[in-house]
Design a protein around this motif. Structure first.
Motif, PDB file in Angstrom:
ATOM      1  N   SER A 324       0.815  -1.058  -0.093  1.00  0.00           N
ATOM      2  CA  SER A 324       0.065   0.037  -0.074  1.00  0.00           C
ATOM      3  C   SER A 324       0.749   1.089   0.009  1.00  0.00           C
ATOM      4  CB  SER A 324      -0.812   0.042   1.339  1.00  0.00           C
ATOM      5  OG  SER A 324      -1.904  -1.046   1.200  1.00  0.00           O
ATOM      6  N   GLN A 327       2.336   1.877  -3.462  1.00  0.00           N
ATOM      7  CA  GLN A 327       1.594   2.258  -4.467  1.00  0.00           C
ATOM      8  C   GLN A 327       1.233   3.743  -4.210  1.00  0.00           C
ATOM      9  OE1 GLN A 327      -1.944  -0.416  -3.879  1.00  0.00           O
ATOM     10  NE2 GLN A 327      -0.732  -2.198  -4.963  1.00  0.00           N
ATOM     11  N   THR A 328       1.085   4.184  -3.113  1.00  0.00           N
ATOM     12  CA  THR A 328       0.783   5.659  -2.930  1.00  0.00           C
ATOM     13  C   THR A 328       1.848   6.392  -2.547  1.00  0.00           C
ATOM     14  OG1 THR A 328       0.477   5.114  -0.590  1.00  0.00           O
ATOM     15  CG2 THR A 328      -1.190   4.738  -2.052  1.00  0.00           C
TER      16      THR A 328
END
Length: 366
Positions: A324, A327-328
């Motif tokens: 996560s 991805q960010t």
């Protein structure tokens, strides 16, 4: 550690994604840290008994400044602001940890007494515990993310432990009897170890990908398997991959341990009238267990790391936060998954290593 004094120690950002400002140490703290960084190596030559104390103090100071710098940076900041550790702080903690490890290895035959050095080298542990319990580290960005996602973190940590323990348990259930069998059959041993070595050379991500198609086909052909949780994605392929990866250290160490029992000991047991089963359970296995347990420890530490990629096929675990964050582009989320995974691997290694030492001592007394 000396270089760390001149690098930024804190990164202050308005939120987890935005660029921020790098903050350095105050001049007073820079002088204190530089003096301590120089004192550690000099004390090793001039006054070795002081080295563990200084090393533990250096690591303790790093954790203290981690909390103090974050708290100071977050004054008058918005709720979404984040204060992260920067290169200077990470480099200081790394250098201090290496110094602590080195100081803890000192023994009576080298620089100082083993007991004295080991105790002082662990000075940082009560300091870190006190800082954590009193909330002095609460403004660190990683702990802020943990506070915001506490329930999800506990869920993924439990899933990570479940994957590791299940994979290790299956590897032991399969590998232990197989190691006993091949220890008595040299030809079969080469074939089995060769196959296990071949599996180990496959990258973990590739192995997960290779398992998706056959497990998916099985679930399609036999719908009852899907009802019990077996499918191309999810826990089934992740658990299969973890079990296959753990087989090699369990098999290899088991084989070495069982074959390493001296023939004279086995002959003496036979001369006492023991049957083959009695000789195995009462003589060979107890003597082989410490070395065998070393392989299980290696497998457990390996699985803690490999389980982090299980999230890529929907199996969950601490990899959820790592991917996560990737991805960010949120480094705090990456650390929220990576730091607990590293600490878990260290804890598992220490726990099983302690069990090995205990077994060796018991066998020595026997």
């Amino acid at each position: 550690m000396l270089l760390a004094c001149f690098l930024p120690w804190t990164l202050l950002r308005p939120n987890r994604l935005a660029a921020g400002d790098y903050l350095r140490l105050d001049v007073l703290w820079m002088i204190v840290c530089a003096a301590l960084a120089l004192a550690v190596p000099f004390s090793a030559r001039l006054w070795p008994r002081l080295t563990p104390l200084l090393s533990g103090a250096a690591l303790s100071l790093g954790f203290y400044l981690l909390g103090a710098r974050m708290t100071a940076a977050m004054v008058d900041q918005a709720e979404f602001a984040r204060a992260s550790a920067s290169s200077g702080l990470w480099l200081w903690l790394l250098g201090a940890a290496i110094a602590v490890y080195g100081a803890g290895q000192l023994n009576a035959g080298q620089l100082t007494s083993e007991k004295f050095g080991s105790v002082l080298a662990w000075l940082w542990l009560p300091v870190l515990t006190a800082l954590t319990l009193t909330g002095q580290l609460a403004d660190w960005s990683v702990l802020r993310e943990l506070d915001a996602q506490q329930s999800r973190f506990l869920q993924e940590l439990g899933q990570h432990l479940k994957l590791v323990l299940s994979g290790l348990g299956l590897a032991v259930l399969i590998g232990a009897p197989l190691a006993v069998w091949i220890s008595r059959r040299p030809g079969a041993a080469n074939a089995v170890l060769g196959l296990a070595n071949g599996i180990q050379t496959i990258p973990s991500l590739a192995l997960l990908g290779l398992l998706i198609a056959p497990l998916g086909a099985l679930a399609t052909a036999f719908p009852a398997l899907r009802e019990v949780g077996i499918s191309g994605i999810g826990t089934a392929p992740a658990l299969t991959a973890l079990t296959l990866y753990a087989l090699l250290p369990v098999l290899r160490n088991g084989l070495v341990a069982l074959r390493g029992v001296l023939p004279g000991i086995m002959d003496a047991a036979r001369g006492m009238g023991m049957t083959d089963n009695q000789r195995f359970w009462r003589v060979q296995l107890p003597l082989a267990l410490p070395v065998w347990l070393s392989g299980i420890r290696q497998a457990a530490v390996l699985l803690v790391g490999v389980a982090s990629i299980a999230q890529l096929i929907g199996a969950g675990g601490l990899g959820y936060f790592i991917f996560s964050g990737l991805q960010t582009a949120a480094s705090d989320l990456i650390l929220l998954g990576a730091i607990p995974a590293a600490l878990l691997a260290i804890f598992v290694d220490m726990l099983l290593r302690g069990l090995e030492v205990l077994l060796v001592r018991r066998l020595g007394r026997a």
